[in-house]
Design an enzyme around this catalytic site. Structure first.
Site, PDB file in Angstrom:
ATOM      1  N   SER A  50       0.867  -1.186   0.000  1.00  0.00           N
ATOM      2  CA  SER A  50       0.000   0.000   0.000  1.00  0.00           C
ATOM      3  C   SER A  50       0.899   1.230   0.000  1.00  0.00           C
ATOM      4  O   SER A  50       2.008   1.199   0.562  1.00  0.00           O
ATOM      5  CB  SER A  50      -0.885   0.026   1.253  1.00  0.00           C
ATOM      6  OG  SER A  50      -1.455   1.328   1.406  1.00  0.00           O
TER       7      SER A  50
ATOM      8  N   TYR B  39      -1.509  -1.260  10.217  1.00  0.00           N
ATOM      9  CA  TYR B  39      -1.578  -1.478   8.764  1.00  0.00           C
ATOM     10  C   TYR B  39      -0.308  -0.954   8.079  1.00  0.00           C
ATOM     11  O   TYR B  39       0.286  -1.636   7.243  1.00  0.00           O
ATOM     12  CB  TYR B  39      -2.823  -0.770   8.226  1.00  0.00           C
ATOM     13  CG  TYR B  39      -3.122  -1.013   6.757  1.00  0.00           C
ATOM     14  CD1 TYR B  39      -3.733  -2.190   6.329  1.00  0.00           C
ATOM     15  CD2 TYR B  39      -2.813  -0.045   5.798  1.00  0.00           C
ATOM     16  CE1 TYR B  39      -4.018  -2.400   4.982  1.00  0.00           C
ATOM     17  CE2 TYR B  39      -3.095  -0.245   4.454  1.00  0.00           C
ATOM     18  CZ  TYR B  39      -3.704  -1.422   4.058  1.00  0.00           C
ATOM     19  OH  TYR B  39      -3.983  -1.621   2.719  1.00  0.00           O
TER      20      TYR B  39
ATOM     21  N   LYS C 105       2.414  -3.215   6.075  1.00  0.00           N
ATOM     22  CA  LYS C 105       2.668  -2.987   4.645  1.00  0.00           C
ATOM     23  C   LYS C 105       4.121  -2.554   4.407  1.00  0.00           C
ATOM     24  O   LYS C 105       4.708  -2.916   3.389  1.00  0.00           O
ATOM     25  CB  LYS C 105       1.692  -1.944   4.100  1.00  0.00           C
ATOM     26  CG  LYS C 105       0.233  -2.431   4.089  1.00  0.00           C
ATOM     27  CD  LYS C 105       0.066  -3.653   3.199  1.00  0.00           C
ATOM     28  CE  LYS C 105      -1.391  -4.044   3.034  1.00  0.00           C
ATOM     29  NZ  LYS C 105      -1.554  -5.213   2.149  1.00  0.00           N
TER      30      LYS C 105
ATOM     31  N   ILE D  81      -8.295   2.669  -3.368  1.00  0.00           N
ATOM     32  CA  ILE D  81      -9.002   1.973  -4.439  1.00  0.00           C
ATOM     33  C   ILE D  81     -10.404   1.627  -3.933  1.00  0.00           C
ATOM     34  O   ILE D  81     -10.549   1.176  -2.785  1.00  0.00           O
ATOM     35  CB  ILE D  81      -8.259   0.649  -4.817  1.00  0.00           C
ATOM     36  CG1 ILE D  81      -6.767   0.904  -5.133  1.00  0.00           C
ATOM     37  CG2 ILE D  81      -8.963  -0.058  -5.974  1.00  0.00           C
ATOM     38  CD1 ILE D  81      -6.477   1.775  -6.335  1.00  0.00           C
TER      39      ILE D  81
HETATM   40  N1  LIG Z   1      -8.564  -0.815  -1.374  1.00  0.00           N
HETATM   41  C1  LIG Z   1      -7.546  -0.012  -1.169  1.00  0.00           C
HETATM   42  O1  LIG Z   1      -7.680   1.225  -1.087  1.00  0.00           O
HETATM   43  C2  LIG Z   1      -6.166  -0.590  -1.042  1.00  0.00           C
HETATM   44  C3  LIG Z   1      -5.089   0.297  -1.170  1.00  0.00           C
HETATM   45  C4  LIG Z   1      -3.804  -0.201  -1.052  1.00  0.00           C
HETATM   46  C5  LIG Z   1      -3.594  -1.528  -0.793  1.00  0.00           C
HETATM   47  N2  LIG Z   1      -4.659  -2.367  -0.655  1.00  0.00           N
HETATM   48  C6  LIG Z   1      -4.360  -3.766  -0.395  1.00  0.00           C
HETATM   49  O2  LIG Z   1      -4.859  -4.543  -1.449  1.00  0.00           O
HETATM   50  C7  LIG Z   1      -5.155  -5.851  -0.989  1.00  0.00           C
HETATM   51  C8  LIG Z   1      -6.565  -6.219  -1.428  1.00  0.00           C
HETATM   52  O3  LIG Z   1      -7.460  -5.317  -0.802  1.00  0.00           O
HETATM   53  P1  LIG Z   1      -8.880  -4.967  -1.422  1.00  0.00           P
HETATM   54  O4  LIG Z   1      -9.043  -3.519  -1.336  1.00  0.00           O
HETATM   55  O5  LIG Z   1      -9.058  -5.685  -2.688  1.00  0.00           O
HETATM   56  O6  LIG Z   1      -9.794  -5.593  -0.254  1.00  0.00           O
HETATM   57  P2  LIG Z   1     -11.028  -6.610  -0.306  1.00  0.00           P
HETATM   58  O7  LIG Z   1     -11.561  -6.607   1.076  1.00  0.00           O
HETATM   59  O8  LIG Z   1     -11.924  -6.275  -1.436  1.00  0.00           O
HETATM   60  O9  LIG Z   1     -10.304  -8.010  -0.618  1.00  0.00           O
HETATM   61  C9  LIG Z   1      -9.510  -8.642   0.346  1.00  0.00           C
HETATM   62  C10 LIG Z   1      -9.741 -10.138   0.208  1.00  0.00           C
HETATM   63  O10 LIG Z   1      -8.846 -10.795   1.141  1.00  0.00           O
HETATM   64  C11 LIG Z   1      -9.572 -11.840   1.756  1.00  0.00           C
HETATM   65  N3  LIG Z   1      -8.952 -12.142   3.047  1.00  0.00           N
HETATM   66  C12 LIG Z   1      -8.951 -11.357   4.162  1.00  0.00           C
HETATM   67  N4  LIG Z   1      -8.314 -11.981   5.161  1.00  0.00           N
HETATM   68  C13 LIG Z   1      -7.899 -13.181   4.672  1.00  0.00           C
HETATM   69  C14 LIG Z   1      -7.201 -14.278   5.229  1.00  0.00           C
HETATM   70  N5  LIG Z   1      -6.790 -14.274   6.514  1.00  0.00           N
HETATM   71  N6  LIG Z   1      -6.931 -15.348   4.444  1.00  0.00           N
HETATM   72  C15 LIG Z   1      -7.346 -15.383   3.147  1.00  0.00           C
HETATM   73  N7  LIG Z   1      -8.032 -14.370   2.569  1.00  0.00           N
HETATM   74  C16 LIG Z   1      -8.308 -13.284   3.326  1.00  0.00           C
HETATM   75  C17 LIG Z   1     -10.987 -11.316   1.898  1.00  0.00           C
HETATM   76  O11 LIG Z   1     -11.932 -12.373   2.086  1.00  0.00           O
HETATM   77  C18 LIG Z   1     -11.171 -10.569   0.581  1.00  0.00           C
HETATM   78  O12 LIG Z   1     -11.691 -11.423  -0.419  1.00  0.00           O
HETATM   79  C19 LIG Z   1      -4.978  -5.817   0.509  1.00  0.00           C
HETATM   80  O13 LIG Z   1      -3.722  -6.378   0.852  1.00  0.00           O
HETATM   81  C20 LIG Z   1      -5.014  -4.346   0.832  1.00  0.00           C
HETATM   82  O14 LIG Z   1      -4.320  -4.042   2.006  1.00  0.00           O
HETATM   83  C21 LIG Z   1      -5.931  -1.927  -0.793  1.00  0.00           C
END
Ligand SMILES: NC(=O)c1ccc[n+]([C@@H]2O[C@H](COP(=O)([O-])OP(=O)(O)OC[C@H]3O[C@@H](n4cnc5c(N)ncnc54)[C@H](O)[C@@H]3O)[C@@H](O)[C@H]2O)c1
Length: 248
Positions: A141, A154, A158, A187
């Site tokens: 992130s 977090y 990260k 996102i």
């Molecule tokens: N959305 C944002 O703004 C953003 C920004 C930067 C980074 N991220 C990172 O991107 C990645 C995906 O996030 P997203 O926004 O798509 O979130 P999301 O919640 O849409 O997807 C996350 C997925 O991870 C799964 N998950 C959670 N804990 C788990 C576990 N212990 N074992 C297996 N699966 C598990 C959930 O069931 C879900 O399907 C994450 O690592 C998040 O930190 C997201």
């Protein structure tokens, strides 16, 4: 599909593949010709996603549970023959000022967002090394770089992912395994649903692009890193599809 995004004949395992960024990456990989297994701790969502995007299968596993990880990797290797590309996208996000944060809340975030990446790499990378080919793409992130109030757990997790990415990249590059990270900006996914509208409004206003990204705008960066020759020279890098939030 242009040659730069061609993943024909490649195989991939995508954690957190049932939602958001992971799902969009799994879908883009399938569109680029890869055979994909979707891993998620939500078993039903993993299966449903796999069916709807044309992936080979959905497998259920909690990335914090080493036995489940080991089992899921074995299932994916059996289904796919081997794992060429590992995408670590499973993650959680909660908010709390550090002085109010319980040790349990801290630990849960470290477990999922950092240790989960370690465990997946621990069980997938040896096969890549033995075959002399692999790509690992860790979803970090931009908050790892710039920090965020009420997000010490977090941001620490990260930032740990970025350190792990560089160290592992050094360990296995000569074995043909390229390890890199993607550090997205905000996102629109279910992950940010819980964040207050006030925070989101302020965040949008501060972004050079003036808007959050979509998972579909992050996925092509993963396709690039997974592809050849497009991804061939990236080693231990952090790519930033982040609406301009961070300019390292
Ligand atoms: N959305 C944002 O703004 C953003 C920004 C930067 C980074 N991220 C990172 O991107 C990645 C995906 O996030 P997203 O926004 O798509 O979130 P999301 O919640 O849409 O997807 C996350 C997925 O991870 C799964 N998950 C959670 N804990 C788990 C576990 N212990 N074992 C297996 N699966 C598990 C959930 O069931 C879900 O399907 C994450 O690592 C998040 O930190 C997201």
């Amino acid at each position: 599909m242009s040659a730069i995004a061609d993943l024909t004949g490649r195989t991939a395992l995508v954690t957190g593949g049932a939602s958001g960024i992971g799902r969009a990456i799994a879908e883009a990989f399938v569109a680029a010709g890869a055979r994909v297994v979707v891993l998620d701790h939500d078993a039903e969502a993993a299966e449903r996603t796999a069916q709807s995007i044309g992936a080979a299968a959905g497998v259920a596993a909690d990335v914090t549970d080493e036995q489940m990880v080991q089992c899921a990797v074995a299932v994916a290797e059996r289904l796919l023959g081997r794992i060429d590309v590992l995408v670590n996208s499973a993650g959680i996000l909660t908010q709390s000022p550090l002085v109010e944060m319980s040790a349990a809340q801290w630990q849960q975030t470290i477990d999922v967002d950092l240790t989960g990446v370690f465990l997946m790499c621990r069980h997938v990378v040896p096969g890549m090394v033995s075959r002399g080919y692999g790509r690992v793409i860790n979803i970090a992130s931009q908050l790892a770089i710039k920090g965020g109030a009420s997000l010490t757990h977090y941001c620490a997790a990260k930032a740990g992912v970025l350190g792990l990415t560089k160290a592992l990249a050094l360990e296995v590059a000569r074995d043909g395994v390229l390890v890199n990270a993607i550090a997205p900006g905000p996102i629109e996914t279910p992950l940010v649903d819980g964040i207050s509208e006030d925070w989101k409004r302020a965040k949008r206003a501060e972004l050079p692009l003036g808007r959050f990204g979509t998972p579909e705008e992050v996925a092509p960066t993963a396709v690039l890193l997974a592809s050849s020759p497009g991804g061939d020279l990236f080693v231990g890098q952090t790519l930033g599809p982040n609406s301009g939030d961070v300019m390292p």
